[in-house]
Enzyme design. Sequence first.
Site, PDB file in Angstrom:
ATOM      1  CE1 TYR A 234      -3.704   2.573   0.690  1.00 48.74           C
ATOM      2  CE2 TYR A 234      -2.213   3.324   2.376  1.00 48.74           C
ATOM      3  CZ  TYR A 234      -3.416   3.544   1.716  1.00 48.74           C
ATOM      4  OH  TYR A 234      -4.207   4.497   1.780  1.00 48.74           O
ATOM      5  CE  LYS A 238      -3.590   5.287  -1.788  1.00 49.03           C
ATOM      6  NZ  LYS A 238      -4.695   5.911  -2.809  1.00 49.03           N
TER       7      LYS A 238
END
Length: 369
Positions: A234, A238
Amino acid sequence: MAGYLPEPLRMMVTNPAISDFTSDGPLPYALRQKFTGWPPPPAAADISLASQTVLVTGATSGVGLEAARQLAQLGPRLLILGARNLSKADGVKRQLEQDTPHVAVQVAKLDLEDLSSVDRFVDGLHASAIHLDLALLNAGFFANDDRMTPDGYSSLFQVNFLSTAYLAFRLLPLLQTTTTAPEASPQGPRLVLVTSEAHAWTTFPVPPEPAENSLPILSSFRQKESLGSADDQYYRAKLLLALIGKELSRRLTTMQMATSVVITTPGFCASNFFPDSVMTRLIQLISARSIQQGGALHVFAATAQGPQMHGAYLRDGKPTGLSKFAEGPQGQILQQRLWVEMEQFLAGRGYLLSSILKPSSPLQIDGPV
């Protein structure tokens, strides 16, 4: 022991950047949420989206739903919701049309775990002759698992970076041929990419320069055994989204194109982003921003004007730098390599950046599509 802790407490306890006490670190991040990030709420008298066409993804719940609600109150002529769950999206559409009857709301299927769904979604916009003034790409998710998509990528990576970036590139021609009504989009068309402050909690090994048909960055998320933890997938997704947004904004400026790119994060909000539990609710009560505040930060990113906005990364509603890694020499090399890979990825799906990144004459649109 950490595996039994609820999110986001587990994410904080196991965070490799836990000893970083700069503003990028997880502890300062957690402490900052309740006391910062309050941009002035947009008022219809000051900001109007009249005559504009607005797209929001990830708007069936949480911060995305609240952002869509606040944007609808600013009076766009058409609000498009891209959603995986059409039943939920239809419910949101009915509620928005009830609350803001002067705004037309349209729902379209968009599943970011399926690249073909992205193509069908954008092709549908083209077929309907829709031209966008604002695209808020908010959709994202976190799950502590290693699920893979039908396209062969980590689900966390594909939703939070690859499909979102692919969607952004495919939307550019629709943003570049926007309305010419005097009251429409005085700032020019805008693309908003929603990253996360968690991008600062990781680094990324800079791969060798990609050879033809070799995509080392993207391919690293196809190998299940080398994915790493869900948290780091994650964080890295990002990070890559922030970097591609920065590079896209730089190139649009160089080409003197009208579309502005803003990278933003709503921070930690009391939403359904993490699985519900008593402990999660307690953590949200203590340190999370409200859904309304998160939505307002999105709307600020979408509507605030000024030359400082193009290419800006907004944290707590203020332009700031990306992480030390992202802004440093390794991050800049990664940013360039990522651009080359995305160019090859797009070409592999039949889209040449040279045809996407070219100025187009604005088209006059006489009425709602």
